[in-house]
Design a protein around this motif. Structure first.
Motif, PDB file in Angstrom:
ATOM      1  N   VAL A 167      21.056   9.710  37.870  1.00  0.00           N
ATOM      2  CA  VAL A 167      19.758   8.994  37.948  1.00  0.00           C
ATOM      3  C   VAL A 167      19.443   9.484  39.585  1.00  0.00           C
ATOM      4  N   GLY A 168      18.190   9.582  39.678  1.00  0.00           N
ATOM      5  CA  GLY A 168      17.742   9.869  41.060  1.00  0.00           C
ATOM      6  C   GLY A 168      18.231   9.160  42.031  1.00  0.00           C
ATOM      7  N   PRO A 169      18.574   9.899  43.111  1.00  0.00           N
ATOM      8  CA  PRO A 169      19.239   9.235  44.150  1.00  0.00           C
ATOM      9  C   PRO A 169      18.563   8.099  44.828  1.00  0.00           C
ATOM     10  N   GLU A 170      17.282   8.056  44.861  1.00  0.00           N
ATOM     11  CA  GLU A 170      16.412   6.927  45.561  1.00  0.00           C
ATOM     12  C   GLU A 170      16.531   5.668  44.509  1.00  0.00           C
ATOM     13  N   HIS A 171      16.610   5.795  43.330  1.00  0.00           N
ATOM     14  CA  HIS A 171      16.919   4.694  42.279  1.00  0.00           C
ATOM     15  C   HIS A 171      18.263   4.399  42.752  1.00  0.00           C
ATOM     16  N   ALA A 172      19.456   4.986  42.855  1.00  0.00           N
ATOM     17  CA  ALA A 172      20.694   4.613  43.432  1.00  0.00           C
ATOM     18  C   ALA A 172      20.534   3.652  44.444  1.00  0.00           C
ATOM     19  N   TYR A 173      19.743   4.174  45.521  1.00  0.00           N
ATOM     20  CA  TYR A 173      19.569   3.557  46.857  1.00  0.00           C
ATOM     21  C   TYR A 173      19.003   2.285  46.900  1.00  0.00           C
ATOM     22  N   LEU A 174      17.844   2.053  45.896  1.00  0.00           N
ATOM     23  CA  LEU A 174      16.862   1.043  45.821  1.00  0.00           C
ATOM     24  C   LEU A 174      17.700  -0.345  45.314  1.00  0.00           C
ATOM     25  N   LYS A 175      18.470   0.296  44.391  1.00  0.00           N
ATOM     26  CA  LYS A 175      19.271  -0.719  43.337  1.00  0.00           C
ATOM     27  C   LYS A 175      20.592  -1.222  44.502  1.00  0.00           C
ATOM     28  N   ASP A 176      21.040  -0.091  45.487  1.00  0.00           N
ATOM     29  CA  ASP A 176      22.245  -0.582  46.137  1.00  0.00           C
ATOM     30  C   ASP A 176      21.803  -1.625  47.237  1.00  0.00           C
ATOM     31  N   ILE A 177      20.673  -1.610  47.526  1.00  0.00           N
ATOM     32  CA  ILE A 177      19.904  -2.247  48.868  1.00  0.00           C
ATOM     33  C   ILE A 177      19.444  -3.494  48.319  1.00  0.00           C
ATOM     34  N   GLY A 178      19.523  -3.805  46.917  1.00  0.00           N
ATOM     35  CA  GLY A 178      18.744  -4.898  46.298  1.00  0.00           C
ATOM     36  C   GLY A 178      17.397  -4.736  46.110  1.00  0.00           C
ATOM     37  N   ARG A 179      16.536  -3.555  46.071  1.00  0.00           N
ATOM     38  CA  ARG A 179      15.364  -3.733  46.013  1.00  0.00           C
ATOM     39  C   ARG A 179      14.584  -3.808  44.564  1.00  0.00           C
ATOM     40  N   THR A 180      15.590  -3.149  43.866  1.00  0.00           N
ATOM     41  CA  THR A 180      15.053  -2.912  42.314  1.00  0.00           C
ATOM     42  C   THR A 180      16.119  -3.689  41.535  1.00  0.00           C
ATOM     43  N   LYS A 181      15.746  -3.827  40.187  1.00  0.00           N
ATOM     44  CA  LYS A 181      16.565  -4.870  39.291  1.00  0.00           C
ATOM     45  C   LYS A 181      16.757  -3.756  38.305  1.00  0.00           C
ATOM     46  N   VAL A 182      17.742  -3.839  37.538  1.00  0.00           N
ATOM     47  CA  VAL A 182      18.082  -2.932  36.296  1.00  0.00           C
ATOM     48  C   VAL A 182      17.853  -3.885  34.862  1.00  0.00           C
ATOM     49  N   GLY A 183      16.990  -3.301  34.114  1.00  0.00           N
ATOM     50  CA  GLY A 183      17.034  -3.896  32.775  1.00  0.00           C
ATOM     51  C   GLY A 183      17.572  -2.814  31.638  1.00  0.00           C
ATOM     52  N   LEU A 184      17.921  -3.645  30.610  1.00  0.00           N
ATOM     53  CA  LEU A 184      18.403  -2.653  29.568  1.00  0.00           C
ATOM     54  C   LEU A 184      17.694  -2.706  28.081  1.00  0.00           C
ATOM     55  N   CYS A 185      17.746  -1.734  27.305  1.00  0.00           N
ATOM     56  CA  CYS A 185      17.278  -1.677  26.110  1.00  0.00           C
ATOM     57  C   CYS A 185      17.692  -0.935  25.155  1.00  0.00           C
ATOM     58  N   ASP A 186      17.967  -1.349  23.962  1.00  0.00           N
ATOM     59  CA  ASP A 186      18.759  -0.472  23.030  1.00  0.00           C
ATOM     60  C   ASP A 186      18.051   0.262  22.138  1.00  0.00           C
ATOM     61  N   ASP A 187      18.588   1.012  21.252  1.00  0.00           N
ATOM     62  CA  ASP A 187      17.648   1.697  20.209  1.00  0.00           C
ATOM     63  C   ASP A 187      16.755   0.930  19.524  1.00  0.00           C
ATOM     64  N   LYS A 188      17.357   0.005  18.752  1.00  0.00           N
ATOM     65  CA  LYS A 188      16.660  -1.078  18.042  1.00  0.00           C
ATOM     66  C   LYS A 188      15.549  -1.828  18.683  1.00  0.00           C
ATOM     67  N   GLU A 189      15.751  -2.263  19.809  1.00  0.00           N
ATOM     68  CA  GLU A 189      14.757  -2.873  20.485  1.00  0.00           C
ATOM     69  C   GLU A 189      13.548  -1.698  20.830  1.00  0.00           C
ATOM     70  N   ALA A 190      13.959  -0.666  21.299  1.00  0.00           N
ATOM     71  CA  ALA A 190      12.899   0.498  21.652  1.00  0.00           C
ATOM     72  C   ALA A 190      12.156   0.871  20.176  1.00  0.00           C
ATOM     73  N   VAL A 191      12.457   1.056  19.447  1.00  0.00           N
ATOM     74  CA  VAL A 191      11.899   1.361  18.134  1.00  0.00           C
ATOM     75  C   VAL A 191      11.038   0.026  17.661  1.00  0.00           C
ATOM     76  N   ASP A 192      11.320  -1.153  17.641  1.00  0.00           N
ATOM     77  CA  ASP A 192      10.540  -2.314  17.452  1.00  0.00           C
ATOM     78  C   ASP A 192       9.673  -2.389  18.341  1.00  0.00           C
ATOM     79  N   ALA A 193       9.542  -1.991  19.815  1.00  0.00           N
ATOM     80  CA  ALA A 193       8.560  -2.090  20.558  1.00  0.00           C
ATOM     81  C   ALA A 193       7.515  -0.892  20.244  1.00  0.00           C
ATOM     82  N   PHE A 194       7.980   0.147  19.822  1.00  0.00           N
ATOM     83  CA  PHE A 194       7.432   1.472  19.453  1.00  0.00           C
ATOM     84  C   PHE A 194       6.365   0.951  18.453  1.00  0.00           C
ATOM     85  N   TYR A 195       6.771   0.262  17.450  1.00  0.00           N
ATOM     86  CA  TYR A 195       5.863  -0.233  16.301  1.00  0.00           C
ATOM     87  C   TYR A 195       5.120  -1.392  16.840  1.00  0.00           C
TER      88      TYR A 195
END
Length: 405
Positions: free
Chosen positions: A317-345
């Motif tokens: 992943v981009g190093p800036e993303h690693a840094y921003l997560k490391d300092i607590g500025r960004t949060k990580v969300g998760l999405c699986d294939d099934k959820e992605a296809v559901d959102a697509f439709y």
């Protein structure tokens, strides 16, 4: 430019301990010249005017921010807004940095651009930019993705690009990067490598972020028009390498009251090889010339990865993303294939917007998030690309649902 952007990365290309440049000696001088040229051009009035002209009169910027009324009502919680990068010429955010990178190549006297692509959006964008400015274009793409993203392969060829299959390993995005770098090494004196995300050795994570930051600064102004001068409470974007997410995050990093969510692909499960959730399951490591967070196998090598979205199945992943997560500025969300296809439709049938599968990951997470928030809260989602490239694959593998939700 914000205080944060002025000070990150440092002069050696580091965001905290992440970033840097770990490259063969043969590439040190070419990359140094790229960095020097960028530094000299980024504040040059002629360069800025040329880029503004192209963005307005060719790309069709600014792209709008739209209120997703029907999707908001369906979710029953926070108001959902969409940054419509799918309306950018060529169908994705990628053209924002590709046009600028080709202008950079032109200023350096190069006649050829080389790049990798996963879902094909970067390849199409670079082929578009190369055609516009009259440069030769060479695109490396994994054999698996060539089959999966056939419409984009055809588009690249129509635009005049040479598409070279990556035939080793899993034959997806990592292998395309490997193949492109190998080709570039032999042509570094006559061509420029145009990395497709905020990854790679310095200066590319900075260069691509800066060129993509137009997404965030447009969004800030446009969202304020919708919400009486307010900032969004939450911003959501998918993360593979992370160019679209860094693009929209850039303008809001100093605004601590805005939650920034980078959504990773959980694919088919938690086992190695079933997902591409780097920030969630990875550890520090060097790959493709930069230090960041990466998914590793039992030998400490880049692990096999998977996602239904070909543009986000990357083991680092981009190093800036690693840094921003490391300092607590960004949060990580998760999405699986099934959820992605559901959102697509869902986005297609509720709003008339067919998103790229990569973007559908962000939409899916935003839908989940919205249901947990009060109706006076807001979410801004970066719809980083349109789904033309994905429709054949999706309907062949996932039946079109009844529109009556």
């Amino acid at each position: 430019m914000s205080d944060y952007l002025k000070n990150h990365p440092d002069e050696n290309g580091y965001f905290g301990r992440f970033g840097g440049s770990f490259i063969p000696p043969v590439l040190e001088e070419p990359f140094k010249k790229i960095a020097q040229t960028y530094e000299s051009l980024k504040n040059d009035p002629k360069f800025i005017e040329e880029l503004k002209y192209v963005r307005k009169n060719y790309q069709g910027r600014p792209t709008p921010v739209s209120f997703a009324k029907n999707l908001t009502e369906y979710c029953g919680g926070a108001k959902i807004y969409l940054k419509r990068e799918d309306l950018n010429h060529s169908g994705a955010h990628k053209l924002n940095h590709c046009m600028a990178e080709v202008i950079l190549a032109k200023h350096m006297g190069f006649k050829k651009v080389i790049a990798e692509t996963g879902a094909g959006q970067h390849g199409v964008a670079l082929a578009t930019a190369a055609a516009y400015f009259g440069l030769e274009c060479e695109i490396h793409m994994g054999e698996v993705d060539i089959k999966k993203e056939h419409p984009n392969v055809v588009r690249m060829k129509i635009l005049g690009a040479k598409v070279i299959p990556a035939t080793k390993g899993l034959k997806t995005l990592k292998e395309a990067v490997d193949s492109a770098f190998e080709s570039y090494i032999s042509q570094a004196d006559s061509s420029i490598y145009c990395i497709g995300s905020v990854v790679g050795p310095h200066p590319f994570p900075m260069v691509v972020r800066d060129f993509q930051s137009i997404v965030g600064f447009e969004s800030k102004e446009q969202f304020a028009e919708h919400e009486n001068g307010a900032l969004p409470d939450n911003i959501v974007a998918c993360v593979g390498g992370g160019s679209n997410s860094m693009g929209i995050f850039s303008a809001f990093i100093d605004d601590k009251e805005v939650n920034l969510y980078g959504v990773e692909p959980m694919g088919r499960g938690e086992k190695i090889g079933e997902h591409s959730a780097t920030l969630t399951y990875g550890e520090e490591g060097v790959m493709h010339g930069f230090n960041s967070i990466m998914l590793k196998d039992e030998k400490g090598e880049p692990a096999p990865v998977y996602s239904i979205g070909s543009g986000i199945d990357y083991p680092s992943v981009g190093p800036e993303h690693a840094y921003l997560k490391d300092i607590g500025r960004t949060k990580v969300g998760l999405c699986d294939d099934k959820e992605a296809v559901d959102a697509f439709y869902k986005l297609s049938q509720l709003e008339g917007i067919i998103p790229a599968l990569e973007s559908a990951h962000a939409v899916a997470f935003a839908m989940k998030l919205a249901k947990t928030l009060a109706k006076d809260k807001t979410i801004l989602v970066n719809v980083s690309g349109r789904g033309d490239k994905d429709i054949d694959f999706v309907v062949e593998n996932y039946p079109i649902p009844n529109a009556k939700f």
